[in-house]
Design a protein around this motif. Structure first.
Motif, PDB file in Angstrom:
ATOM      1  N   GLY A 178      46.490  42.569  30.600  1.00 28.01           N
ATOM      2  CA  GLY A 178      45.270  41.919  30.140  1.00 28.01           C
ATOM      3  C   GLY A 178      44.027  42.298  30.929  1.00 28.01           C
ATOM      4  O   GLY A 178      43.075  41.529  31.009  1.00 28.01           O
ATOM      5  N   ALA A 179      44.016  43.495  31.508  1.00 32.81           N
ATOM      6  CA  ALA A 179      42.843  43.931  32.274  1.00 32.81           C
ATOM      7  C   ALA A 179      41.755  44.417  31.319  1.00 32.81           C
ATOM      8  O   ALA A 179      42.036  44.868  30.211  1.00 32.81           O
ATOM      9  N   ASN A 180      40.531  44.308  31.755  1.00 28.85           N
ATOM     10  CA  ASN A 180      39.399  44.872  31.025  1.00 28.85           C
ATOM     11  C   ASN A 180      39.023  46.163  31.755  1.00 28.85           C
ATOM     12  O   ASN A 180      38.095  46.185  32.555  1.00 28.85           O
ATOM     13  N   VAL A 181      39.800  47.213  31.480  1.00 33.17           N
ATOM     14  CA  VAL A 181      39.675  48.448  32.239  1.00 33.17           C
ATOM     15  C   VAL A 181      38.445  49.263  31.858  1.00 33.17           C
ATOM     16  O   VAL A 181      37.946  50.035  32.660  1.00 33.17           O
ATOM     17  N   ASN A 182      37.950  49.102  30.641  1.00 32.50           N
ATOM     18  CA  ASN A 182      36.748  49.818  30.222  1.00 32.50           C
ATOM     19  C   ASN A 182      35.621  48.797  30.089  1.00 32.50           C
ATOM     20  O   ASN A 182      35.587  48.025  29.142  1.00 32.50           O
TER      21      ASN A 182
END
Length: 186
Positions: free
Chosen positions: A106-110
């Motif tokens: 659930g990371a917001n990598v962008n």
């Protein structure tokens, strides 16, 4: 470092099985270790300590868009994969009252895209709570990709952050074969 670190019971190296986007796998084999890399995707690791049985899924998006006209089940959505994993566990002898959960990803990598990771993490937390499954641990959100290794027969989990360049793309370029079998929504 302990000499038995990383070894399965009996001293053998575990068989590593990669859980790809759109998959849900279950095993009671003490020599199996499920592994996946997550960016904005989420993985649910379920374990029944009584049955010594566990499973992992890997979903790309929480739910289809509200305006979607798709009439078939899409195995990349959490709405499908969460139910599929629970049903596979129950079919192999787990009891819902015994299930224990771990949630990862659930990371917001962008930073230039929608907060897909946050939506996936919220969906996963809500699902586990709604189903009455005890959540033992979660490592959700943030901006870093994660690698998760899960031993389904023992319930042991290891989660490490990885460089974003190793995170799978948000949109898959190829799809695995369509899932087969029935899913009972409860």
């Amino acid at each position: 470092m302990r000499p038995d670190r990383g070894l399965a019971p009996g001293g053998a190296r575990p068989e590593r099985v990669t859980v790809m986007q759109g998959q849900a796998l279950v095993s009671n084999d003490p020599n199996v270790e499920f592994s996946t890399v997550l960016g904005s995707c989420v993985a649910l690791c379920l374990f029944d300590p009584e049955a010594r049985l566990g499973g992992m899924n890997h979903f790309l998006l929480a739910e289809p868009p509200a305006n979607s006209s798709v009439s078939t089940v899409d195995e990349y959505y959490g709405t499908y994969l969460m139910e599929l994993l629970v049903n596979q566990m129950l079919a192999k002898g787990a009891r819902k009252a015994h299930l224990r959960a771990h949630l990862y990803g659930g990371a917001n990598v962008n930073r230039n895209m929608m907060r897909i990771g946050s939506a996936n993490a919220e969906f996963a937390r809500d699902f586990v709570a709604r189903e009455g499954i005890e959540l033992l641990r979660s490592d959700l959100g943030g901006g870093n990709a994660r690698r998760v290794d899960f031993r389904p027969a023992s319930g042991q989990v290891r989660c490490r952050t990885v460089e974003d360049r190793f995170a799978p793309p948000v949109q898959p370029t190829t799809r695995p074969a369509k899932a087969t079998g029935d899913v009972e929504l409860f």
